[in-house]
Design a protein around this motif. Sequence first.
Motif, PDB file in Angstrom:
ATOM      1  N   PHE A  45     -10.132 -15.033  15.288  1.00 23.59           N
ATOM      2  CA  PHE A  45     -11.122 -13.979  14.441  1.00 23.59           C
ATOM      3  C   PHE A  45     -10.773 -13.002  14.041  1.00 23.59           C
ATOM      4  N   ARG A  46     -10.581 -11.904  15.327  1.00 24.70           N
ATOM      5  CA  ARG A  46     -10.577 -10.597  15.277  1.00 24.70           C
ATOM      6  C   ARG A  46      -9.429  -9.917  14.380  1.00 24.70           C
ATOM      7  N   SER A  47      -8.377 -11.248  14.885  1.00 22.11           N
ATOM      8  CA  SER A  47      -6.807 -10.525  13.853  1.00 22.11           C
ATOM      9  C   SER A  47      -7.114 -10.911  12.517  1.00 22.11           C
ATOM     10  N   LEU A  48      -8.202 -11.635  12.086  1.00 17.42           N
ATOM     11  CA  LEU A  48      -8.057 -11.681  11.050  1.00 17.42           C
ATOM     12  C   LEU A  48      -9.049 -10.135  10.371  1.00 17.42           C
ATOM     13  N   ARG A  49      -9.981 -10.507  10.672  1.00 25.61           N
ATOM     14  CA  ARG A  49     -11.434  -8.962  10.971  1.00 25.61           C
ATOM     15  C   ARG A  49      -9.759  -8.073  10.384  1.00 25.61           C
ATOM     16  N   GLN A  50      -9.390  -7.639  11.589  1.00 20.96           N
ATOM     17  CA  GLN A  50      -8.564  -7.030  11.598  1.00 20.96           C
ATOM     18  C   GLN A  50      -7.585  -6.240   9.826  1.00 20.96           C
ATOM     19  N   THR A  51      -6.688  -7.871   9.420  1.00 24.48           N
ATOM     20  CA  THR A  51      -5.845  -8.151   8.737  1.00 24.48           C
ATOM     21  C   THR A  51      -6.841  -7.495   7.435  1.00 24.48           C
ATOM     22  N   LYS A  52      -8.285  -7.979   7.098  1.00 30.66           N
ATOM     23  CA  LYS A  52      -8.783  -7.416   5.827  1.00 30.66           C
ATOM     24  C   LYS A  52      -8.886  -6.592   6.069  1.00 30.66           C
ATOM     25  N   LYS A  53      -9.628  -5.815   7.317  1.00 37.90           N
ATOM     26  CA  LYS A  53     -10.071  -4.587   6.460  1.00 37.90           C
ATOM     27  C   LYS A  53      -8.856  -3.720   6.535  1.00 37.90           C
ATOM     28  N   ALA A  54      -7.396  -3.778   7.070  1.00 35.24           N
ATOM     29  CA  ALA A  54      -5.906  -3.116   7.063  1.00 35.24           C
ATOM     30  C   ALA A  54      -5.839  -3.382   5.344  1.00 35.24           C
ATOM     31  N   ASN A  55      -5.793  -4.680   4.922  1.00 39.68           N
ATOM     32  CA  ASN A  55      -5.584  -5.090   3.917  1.00 39.68           C
ATOM     33  C   ASN A  55      -6.940  -3.683   2.432  1.00 39.68           C
ATOM     34  N   GLY A  56      -8.160  -4.090   3.228  1.00 36.33           N
ATOM     35  CA  GLY A  56      -8.786  -2.689   2.157  1.00 36.33           C
ATOM     36  C   GLY A  56      -8.733  -1.528   2.472  1.00 36.33           C
ATOM     37  N   ILE A  57      -8.350  -1.488   2.979  1.00 37.47           N
ATOM     38  CA  ILE A  57      -7.613   0.572   3.195  1.00 37.47           C
ATOM     39  C   ILE A  57      -6.205   0.329   2.075  1.00 37.47           C
ATOM     40  N   ILE A  58      -5.331  -0.592   2.198  1.00 35.70           N
ATOM     41  CA  ILE A  58      -4.710  -0.190   1.365  1.00 35.70           C
ATOM     42  C   ILE A  58      -4.436  -0.827   0.266  1.00 35.70           C
ATOM     43  N   ALA A  59      -5.849  -1.923  -0.790  1.00 39.42           N
ATOM     44  CA  ALA A  59      -5.912  -1.897  -1.273  1.00 39.42           C
ATOM     45  C   ALA A  59      -7.087  -0.065  -1.842  1.00 39.42           C
ATOM     46  N   ALA A  60      -8.111   0.514  -1.459  1.00 35.45           N
ATOM     47  CA  ALA A  60      -8.657   1.794  -1.448  1.00 35.45           C
ATOM     48  C   ALA A  60      -7.119   2.938  -1.493  1.00 35.45           C
ATOM     49  N   GLN A  61      -5.936   2.880  -1.528  1.00 39.58           N
ATOM     50  CA  GLN A  61      -5.482   3.395  -1.218  1.00 39.58           C
ATOM     51  C   GLN A  61      -4.285   3.484  -2.293  1.00 39.58           C
ATOM     52  N   LYS A  62      -4.327   1.847  -2.893  1.00 42.32           N
ATOM     53  CA  LYS A  62      -3.817   1.664  -4.277  1.00 42.32           C
ATOM     54  C   LYS A  62      -4.532   2.264  -5.274  1.00 42.32           C
ATOM     55  N   LYS A  63      -5.284   1.831  -5.186  1.00 44.91           N
ATOM     56  CA  LYS A  63      -6.411   2.174  -6.320  1.00 44.91           C
ATOM     57  C   LYS A  63      -7.044   4.207  -6.647  1.00 44.91           C
ATOM     58  N   GLU A  64      -6.539   4.209  -4.988  1.00 39.84           N
ATOM     59  CA  GLU A  64      -6.984   6.012  -5.129  1.00 39.84           C
ATOM     60  C   GLU A  64      -5.435   6.612  -6.025  1.00 39.84           C
ATOM     61  N   VAL A  65      -4.241   6.042  -5.333  1.00 38.88           N
ATOM     62  CA  VAL A  65      -2.835   5.949  -6.349  1.00 38.88           C
ATOM     63  C   VAL A  65      -2.843   6.404  -7.541  1.00 38.88           C
ATOM     64  N   GLU A  66      -3.094   4.734  -7.756  1.00 41.04           N
ATOM     65  CA  GLU A  66      -3.279   4.508  -9.432  1.00 41.04           C
ATOM     66  C   GLU A  66      -4.258   5.583 -10.355  1.00 41.04           C
ATOM     67  N   GLU A  67      -4.797   6.295  -9.315  1.00 44.73           N
ATOM     68  CA  GLU A  67      -6.026   7.169 -10.305  1.00 44.73           C
ATOM     69  C   GLU A  67      -5.115   8.576 -10.270  1.00 44.73           C
ATOM     70  N   LYS A  68      -4.392   8.893  -9.312  1.00 43.25           N
ATOM     71  CA  LYS A  68      -3.214   9.930  -9.954  1.00 43.25           C
ATOM     72  C   LYS A  68      -2.534   9.819 -10.521  1.00 43.25           C
ATOM     73  N   ASN A  69      -1.763   8.729 -10.451  1.00 46.76           N
ATOM     74  CA  ASN A  69      -1.236   8.737 -11.966  1.00 46.76           C
ATOM     75  C   ASN A  69      -1.595   8.673 -12.946  1.00 46.76           C
ATOM     76  N   ARG A  70      -2.700   8.043 -12.597  1.00 50.70           N
ATOM     77  CA  ARG A  70      -2.957   8.125 -14.486  1.00 50.70           C
ATOM     78  C   ARG A  70      -4.097   9.886 -15.348  1.00 50.70           C
ATOM     79  N   LEU A  71      -4.341  10.302 -13.976  1.00 51.90           N
ATOM     80  CA  LEU A  71      -4.404  11.224 -14.225  1.00 51.90           C
ATOM     81  C   LEU A  71      -3.096  12.306 -13.884  1.00 51.90           C
ATOM     82  N   ILE A  72      -2.358  12.140 -13.470  1.00 50.02           N
ATOM     83  CA  ILE A  72      -0.412  12.875 -14.282  1.00 50.02           C
ATOM     84  C   ILE A  72      -0.721  12.799 -15.031  1.00 50.02           C
ATOM     85  N   GLU A  73      -0.126  11.642 -15.745  1.00 49.36           N
ATOM     86  CA  GLU A  73       0.085  10.978 -17.152  1.00 49.36           C
ATOM     87  C   GLU A  73      -1.356  11.224 -17.790  1.00 49.36           C
ATOM     88  N   ILE A  74      -2.634  11.897 -18.081  1.00 49.77           N
ATOM     89  CA  ILE A  74      -2.988  12.966 -18.983  1.00 49.77           C
ATOM     90  C   ILE A  74      -2.475  14.237 -18.955  1.00 49.77           C
TER      91      ILE A  74
END
Length: 487
Positions: free
Chosen positions: A420-449
């Motif tokens: 359970f702890r491992s799954l929780r840590q994985t879920k947390k890591a995935n959340g961080i990665i998703a947030a970072q991905k979203k941030e990169v995409e937003e930056k790319n969009r701004l660059i494109e603009i």
Amino acid sequence: MNKVQFNLWLLTFVLVFPVVGFAQKKVSASDKAIVDTLYRNGVVLHKKNELDSALICFKKGSDIAFRVNYDYGRMAHVYGIAYVHYLKADYSKTMEYSFRALRMAREQKNKRFEAHCYKTIASAYDGQSNYPKSLEYNLKALKIYQTLKYSPGISACYNNMGVVYNALENHTKALENFSKAQKIDNAAGDSLGVSKILGNFGTTYYYMNKFDKALAYFEMSMAMSERLNDHNGVSSAYTNIGSIYGMRKKPEKALEYFIKSLEIDQKSHDNAGMSKDYINMALAYMEMKNYKKANESLIKAVALKEKIGDIRGLGWAYKALADLHRITGNYKDAFENLLQSQKLNDKVYSLENNEQINQIKTNAEVEKKETQMRHEQEKKEAVYKAEKAKKELELRNEKLVRNAFAFGVLGLALLIFIVFRSLRQTKKANGIIAAQKKEVEEKNRLIEIKQHEIIDSIKYASRIQKALLPSDKFIRNQLKQNKEKNT
């Protein structure tokens, strides 16, 4: 070692180590306390003459001590069972449990309990009229008690040997032993012991036909026993005082005391005491010419004497029956009972010749019986040890299974927690990665603009430039014209 290997090792340690440790666990303090408390309760109850309740305590304590492997507790409770059976005049069971306790005492090198066992065995032999054996075991106990300087035991042995010497009609020797016991009990302030010895002095003087002196001792013993609430002592005093009145030809008064003694002995299930009471009552009834009551009492006495194996007492009962049938004119039954009494008396006296007493030896018949009893006891001990080993193995296996199950559940819970702890840590890591991905995409969009804005600016500047500057064609024409003019 990676994380998965470490978790597997940890789980194995948690499951296996406690099981091994639990199987080797020593007797807990709480288990010891329970067994010891049951023993103390049993002692208190048998001193109150509540023998059945005492027996329950000792048996329950023995069972628990056996289950938890508490060797001292098991030995003490087995001895307690033996002693209660002695008080109930069940001499065969007294022997059985005493020899079992004796074996345990020797294994544990407990000299005091070894002496206790010898003393109780001696008392059982006395109850069976085997006086040489009684003296032999009393002397064994006395030797150990003297080495240990254990005064209560020394006094008890002297007192017991005095009783045996009285049975052998060596009253001088009996008085010597009673005097030694009295001196020890007086010094120790043991009122209960003194009261019993006073009764034994009275009995000795009774056998010596010194009835006034005997009555004085009996009355002193009775007064002390009543003060100490010692029911057995009171019962014995009633019997002895009744015997004095019987010798003085006062059967009604004698019967009154015998009935009082019987009532006490019936409450405590004292077979030996009841058998003596019935014989004494029969003699009083015969003196009062109530032959029917006398016959009823003697029949009860014979049954009890046979039950407890008291050879000498059984001979007395048959002799009284012979006298009763002779008085009532039933000469055939009188002769048969007299023969039976004589056979029993011969059997008793064959065991107690002077050579046997002085050298503490037994004849071939008694030795054979003792050897047979010892072999039977060894067989019982072998069966007991086999059963003990089997029960210990079963108990150990039960503990292992129970402990394995308990810690298996604990291990499973630990494993679930880790997953359970491992799954929780994985879920947390995935959340961080998703947030970072979203941030990169937003930056790319701004660059494109921005990029579009820059390109649009460049295009706009180009159009202005084109509008302000002459065209290439115009410049070429001007250059051509200038060239022609110069020519």
